[in-house]
Scaffold this active site. Sequence first.
Site, mmCIF file in Angstrom:
data_model
loop_
_atom_site.group_PDB
_atom_site.id
_atom_site.type_symbol
_atom_site.label_atom_id
_atom_site.label_comp_id
_atom_site.label_asym_id
_atom_site.label_seq_id
_atom_site.Cartn_x
_atom_site.Cartn_y
_atom_site.Cartn_z
ATOM 1 C CG MET A 30 88.100 37.418 -87.121
ATOM 2 S SD MET A 30 89.527 38.417 -86.792
ATOM 3 C CE MET A 30 88.785 39.771 -85.931
ATOM 4 C CG HIS A 37 79.200 36.720 -86.356
ATOM 5 N ND1 HIS A 37 79.426 36.966 -85.027
ATOM 6 C CD2 HIS A 37 80.222 37.327 -87.018
ATOM 7 C CE1 HIS A 37 80.538 37.679 -84.890
ATOM 8 N NE2 HIS A 37 81.039 37.921 -86.074
#
Length: 284
Positions: A30, A37
């Site tokens: 997101m 990430h």
Amino acid sequence: MLVFQRNADLQAWVAQEKKDGKKIGFAPTMGALHEGHLDLVRAAAVRGDQAVVSIFVNPTQFNDPKDLEKYPRTPGRDLHLLLHAPCAAGYMPPVEEVYPPGQDLSLTIDFGALDKTMEGAFRPGHFAGMATVVNRLLDVVKPDRLYMGQKDYQQLSIVRDMIRQLDLPVALVMVPTRREPDGLAMSSRNVRLTPDMRAAAPAIYRTLLDARKRFAEMPAAKVQEWAFSELRRAGLLPEYFELVDGVSLLPVHTFSDSHFVVACTAVKAGEIRLIDNEVMKNDF
Ligand code: AMP
């Protein structure tokens, strides 16, 4: 690095890569990217995959509209980080590419107990929205491997079950939780912590590690009670601290109940809700 906004453009590129014998590794996010990430991208690169990262703040998985509105959005910075990761393609679709108007893509799978406890109990509708978007993104990207973080252990367990139930042709790879030097699990939400709450938040991981030592000696209920008081003492507001079987996510009561036990917790740190987990026992 290529950046796509339209499904058709991304799909044409993926098809060509596959034709050239490449494997596609996909990490849905997101945005508001951090090292956690980027670890997903690195895990893909290590396996020789062409890494594709989607950045899509999925409206259907937010049960609190304020949380959706305040979710950090840093697209320019995200692309810069991905470029250096290195990532092969960024995918930043507008809402109508993911949810074409007039089409109902919502997924109704029975996940049994997996989506009812913990996050499922505190965030009604969250996992239905999450499973729907992951299924949709998998259908668009058609990756060989899907990379997800251990940080969201329940989410990962549900996606694993979804892949099994729908017999999706993708391998799920779990990437370990990336932490700050003081133990706080990296999260896009951490930037919203007040300085006081940022100072208190490392107590979450400390408590998980201490819980592991205690679990060998006392019943789960006692560990849970101790963890609640420890988190409160640090100025945090625990919502749950559960010791569960790492596959079924059903509660365990004693050390000998299961070969594989994970402790999962969610706390409010002021206005910000944080989750974390740690393996308590792994006898496999
Ligand atoms: P999010 O953008 O928060 O939806 O997360 C996208 C993916 O990154 C999910 O698979 C998460 O589990 C993973 N992720 C988030 N934070 C971390 C972290 N600290 N370490 C490893 N993976 C993470």
